[in-house]
Design a protein around this motif. Structure first.
Motif, short mmCIF file in Angstrom:
data_model
loop_
_atom_site.label_atom_id
_atom_site.label_comp_id
_atom_site.label_asym_id
_atom_site.label_seq_id
_atom_site.Cartn_x
_atom_site.Cartn_y
_atom_site.Cartn_z
N ALA A 68 0.84 -1.21 0.00
CA ALA A 68 0.00 0.00 0.00
C ALA A 68 0.87 1.25 0.00
CB ALA A 68 -0.91 -0.02 1.22
N ILE A 69 1.96 1.19 0.74
CA ILE A 69 2.86 2.35 0.82
C ILE A 69 3.47 2.64 -0.56
CG2 ILE A 69 5.07 3.14 1.79
CD1 ILE A 69 4.22 1.70 4.42
N GLN A 70 3.89 1.57 -1.23
CA GLN A 70 4.50 1.77 -2.56
C GLN A 70 3.48 2.32 -3.55
OE1 GLN A 70 7.53 1.86 -3.08
NE2 GLN A 70 8.62 0.33 -1.89
N ILE A 94 2.18 -4.63 -9.16
CA ILE A 94 1.59 -4.80 -7.83
C ILE A 94 1.68 -6.27 -7.42
CG2 ILE A 94 -0.56 -4.60 -6.48
CD1 ILE A 94 -1.21 -2.11 -8.26
N SER A 95 1.52 -7.15 -8.40
CA SER A 95 1.68 -8.59 -8.14
C SER A 95 3.10 -8.88 -7.65
CB SER A 95 1.35 -9.34 -9.43
OG SER A 95 1.78 -10.66 -9.38
N SER A 101 6.49 -9.04 -0.63
CA SER A 101 6.03 -8.84 0.74
C SER A 101 5.47 -10.12 1.36
CB SER A 101 4.97 -7.72 0.72
OG SER A 101 4.26 -7.71 1.91
N GLY A 102 4.65 -10.85 0.59
CA GLY A 102 3.95 -11.99 1.18
C GLY A 102 4.53 -13.34 0.78
N ALA A 158 8.93 0.35 -8.55
CA ALA A 158 8.91 -0.01 -7.12
C ALA A 158 9.28 -1.47 -6.84
CB ALA A 158 7.53 0.34 -6.54
N PRO A 159 8.85 -2.44 -7.65
CA PRO A 159 9.27 -3.82 -7.37
C PRO A 159 10.80 -4.00 -7.36
CG PRO A 159 7.46 -3.83 -8.92
CD PRO A 159 7.85 -2.40 -8.74
N ASP A 160 11.52 -3.20 -8.14
CA ASP A 160 12.99 -3.30 -8.11
C ASP A 160 13.51 -2.95 -6.72
OD1 ASP A 160 13.71 -3.96 -10.91
OD2 ASP A 160 12.68 -2.07 -11.32
N ALA A 161 12.90 -1.94 -6.11
CA ALA A 161 13.34 -1.53 -4.77
C ALA A 161 13.01 -2.60 -3.75
CB ALA A 161 12.67 -0.20 -4.38
#
Ligand SMILES: N[C@@H](CCC(=O)N[C@@H](CS)C(=O)NCC(=O)O)C(=O)O
Length: 214
Positions: A68-70, A94-95, A101-102, A158-161
């Motif tokens: 959510a933050i990203q 987002i996936s 994360s999960g 963002a997924p790279d981070a």
């Protein structure tokens, strides 16, 4: 807009620090000293009863959970292109964030602290071995996704981070990561980014401050 990021060295709060920096956002990173239990203080628990970082406070309103933050950062700083513009590709990103994360993070947490998930006597090695096997299964998938590419998409997102954090955390355990050549190359590439260098310098500073206060 007033943005505060609750952060702790080594943790997955590194990822939103990177994306906020990439977005050129004005924000205050507020470090929590886990060794001193600051994440379990009554004040912090009021903000985040889950006693975890990252936590973003936007104009006094707390937002927990990395994904959510990203998404919040990406939406509020569109010029940084932290998520792909195409709606389908955005969902794929987002996936990937949810997976970090999960689907990956929990195995890192188990390797870091087996007793949090199993209190049977002498179970630590077994918890670590099983967690490592599942971590590696996920890293193999990431390695395939990163084959022949600089980033998960056609530019930094963002997924790279978030994945950078996952892989970095794995490098801090005694694991043989040499089989994940594309993940390693991505990790090294990420370390060259000014946002990541700023983060690593900030982390060092915070760790030095914490050491002084120990
Ligand atoms: N699902 C959360 C996980 C956050 C998380 O586990 N953070 C860890 C650091 S990497 C933490 O704050 N742990 C402290 C605790 O569990 O008390 C997210 O993705 O934001």
């Amino acid at each position: 807009m007033d943005i505060v990021l609750y952060y702790a060295p080594i943790t997955c709060a590194l990822a939103p620090y990177i994306t906020l920096t990439e977005a050129n956002a004005k924000f205050e990173a507020r470090p929590l000293n886990f060794r001193k239990g600051q994440h379990n203080s009554p004040e912090y628990l009021k903000l985040n009863p889950k006693h975890k970082v990252p936590l973003l406070i936007v104009d006094g309103q707390p937002l927990s959970e990395s994904v959510a933050i990203q998404i919040w950062i990406a939406r509020n700083f569109p010029q940084a292109k932290l998520l792909p513009a195409d709606p389908w590709q955005e969902l794929k990103a987002i996936s990937l964030l949810s997976w970090c994360s999960g689907g990956i993070h929990p195995f890192l947490a188990r390797i870091n602290s087996p007793p949090r998930v199993c209190d049977a006597p002498n179970a630590d090695d077994s918890v670590r071995r099983l967690a490592q096997a599942q971590l590696f299964e996920n890293f193999k998938i990431a390695d395939d996704l990163l084959a022949g590419r600089e980033f998960f998409f056609d530019h930094f997102t963002a997924p790279d981070a978030h994945f950078f954090w996952c892989f970095r955390r794995a490098t801090q355990f005694e694991l043989d990561l040499s089989g994940f050549k594309n993940c390693t190359a991505h990790f090294e590439r990420m370390k060259q980014r000014p946002s990541v260098q700023k983060l690593l310098a900030f982390e060092k500073l915070v760790q030095e401050e914490f050491a002084k206060a120990a």
